[in-house]
Design a protein around this motif. Structure first.
Motif, PDB file in Angstrom:
ATOM      1  N   LEU A 135       0.886  -1.161   0.000  1.00 20.42           N
ATOM      2  CA  LEU A 135       0.000   0.000   0.000  1.00 20.42           C
ATOM      3  C   LEU A 135       0.925   1.212   0.000  1.00 20.42           C
ATOM      4  N   ARG A 136       0.727   2.128  -0.954  1.00 18.51           N
ATOM      5  CA  ARG A 136       1.650   3.240  -1.118  1.00 18.51           C
ATOM      6  C   ARG A 136       0.922   4.577  -1.181  1.00 18.51           C
ATOM      7  N   LEU A 137       1.674   5.626  -0.910  1.00 16.15           N
ATOM      8  CA  LEU A 137       1.149   6.988  -1.038  1.00 16.15           C
ATOM      9  C   LEU A 137       2.318   7.958  -1.149  1.00 16.15           C
ATOM     10  N   ASP A 138       1.996   9.170  -1.568  1.00 10.43           N
ATOM     11  CA  ASP A 138       2.971  10.257  -1.522  1.00 10.43           C
ATOM     12  C   ASP A 138       2.357  11.411  -0.745  1.00 10.43           C
ATOM     13  N   CYS A 139       3.207  12.199  -0.115  1.00 15.42           N
ATOM     14  CA  CYS A 139       2.710  13.343   0.639  1.00 15.42           C
ATOM     15  C   CYS A 139       3.721  14.480   0.566  1.00 15.42           C
ATOM     16  N   SER A 140       3.400  15.579   1.207  1.00 17.75           N
ATOM     17  CA  SER A 140       4.209  16.793   1.151  1.00 17.75           C
ATOM     18  C   SER A 140       5.655  16.524   1.561  1.00 17.75           C
ATOM     19  N   ALA A 170       7.323  13.011  -0.920  1.00 16.45           N
ATOM     20  CA  ALA A 170       7.769  12.070   0.106  1.00 16.45           C
ATOM     21  C   ALA A 170       6.981  10.772  -0.091  1.00 16.45           C
ATOM     22  N   LEU A 171       7.677   9.703  -0.440  1.00 16.08           N
ATOM     23  CA  LEU A 171       7.028   8.445  -0.806  1.00 16.08           C
ATOM     24  C   LEU A 171       7.066   7.477   0.372  1.00 16.08           C
ATOM     25  N   PHE A 172       5.915   6.863   0.630  1.00 11.35           N
ATOM     26  CA  PHE A 172       5.775   5.932   1.741  1.00 11.35           C
ATOM     27  C   PHE A 172       5.091   4.655   1.268  1.00 11.35           C
ATOM     28  N   GLU A 173       5.401   3.557   1.938  1.00 12.15           N
ATOM     29  CA  GLU A 173       4.726   2.292   1.660  1.00 12.15           C
ATOM     30  C   GLU A 173       4.670   1.452   2.925  1.00 12.15           C
ATOM     31  N   ARG A 174       3.697   0.568   2.973  1.00 14.71           N
ATOM     32  CA  ARG A 174       3.667  -0.469   3.994  1.00 14.71           C
ATOM     33  C   ARG A 174       3.127  -1.731   3.353  1.00 14.71           C
ATOM     34  N   ARG A 175       3.440  -2.848   3.954  1.00 13.40           N
ATOM     35  CA  ARG A 175       2.990  -4.125   3.423  1.00 13.40           C
ATOM     36  C   ARG A 175       1.465  -4.188   3.400  1.00 13.40           C
ATOM     37  N   ALA A 176       0.918  -4.662   2.292  1.00 10.50           N
ATOM     38  CA  ALA A 176      -0.513  -4.972   2.271  1.00 10.50           C
ATOM     39  C   ALA A 176      -0.733  -6.118   3.241  1.00 10.50           C
TER      40      ALA A 176
END
Length: 203
Positions: A135-140, A170-176
């Protein structure tokens, strides 16, 4: 339309957004954008998003709402899809291995109740149910508080892509995961539960 009920203090229902929801979604995103701007965060346009940015998400069936069925602004909204922003995620990241969170917003009236965390848990369940690994996202790039929020929600910082024309990066991810993330007990979150069927429902 099938919906999934989350066990929250106000009994909110998670459902797909429909075209009639557009004005309320735009209002929620605008309110959130104004609040972010007041905090000095420039990730979103200060006046919110134009309709042409949100209508496709509703049309594609990837925008979801938490609401109480009484009309008015939804308590929260989130988009979840397989679209990896090509300016951020490279082929080496195997972008097809993830689902991506966009436009996560919680109304100020419902802040502090764990709704954002509940939606991220639900998104992780959905990603796992679809056979994705991440599961990924980007933020400020500059919002350390928001980045800390995502770290507390189990995400790791992958890298920061510093593009002059993008406030995000700023790219973030965590395991599904097919199970919910265990967090430190917080009273307001004790009433938040996301059942597994929320991940399996196709709305």
């Amino acid at each position: 339309m099938p919906a999934t009920t989350l066990n929250l203090l106000a009994e909110l229902t998670l459902r797909s957004a429909v075209p009639d929801d557009l004005p309320a979604v735009l209002a929620l995103l605008a309110d959130t954008a104004h609040w972010l701007d007041a905090q000095g965060v420039r990730q979103w346009p200060a006046d919110g998003f134009p309709a042409e940015r949100i209508e496709p998400l509703i049309r594609e069936g990837v925008l979801y709402l938490l609401d109480d069925g009484r009309g008015g602004l939804p308590a929260a909204t989130v988009a979840l899809d397989g679209h990896a922003d090509p300016e951020f995620w490279t082929p080496a990241d195997r972008p097809g291995d993830a689902l991506y969170v966009h436009k996560l917003a919680v109304s100020r009236a419902h802040s502090g109740q764990g709704l954002g965390e509940a939606l991220l848990d639900w998104a992780g369940l959905r990603a796992d149910a679809e056979g994705r690994h991440w599961l990924r996202l980007d933020c400020s790039k500059d919002n350390r508080r928001l980045q800390a929020y995502y770290r507390d929600a189990g995400f790791r910082h992958v890298r920061t892509v510093d593009l002059p024309h993008r406030a995000s990066g700023a790219l973030f991810e965590r395991r599904a995961s097919g199970t919910l993330l265990e967090r430190r007990p917080v009273a307001a979150r004790a009433h938040v539960r996301v059942p597994r069927q929320a991940a399996e429902a196709r709305f």
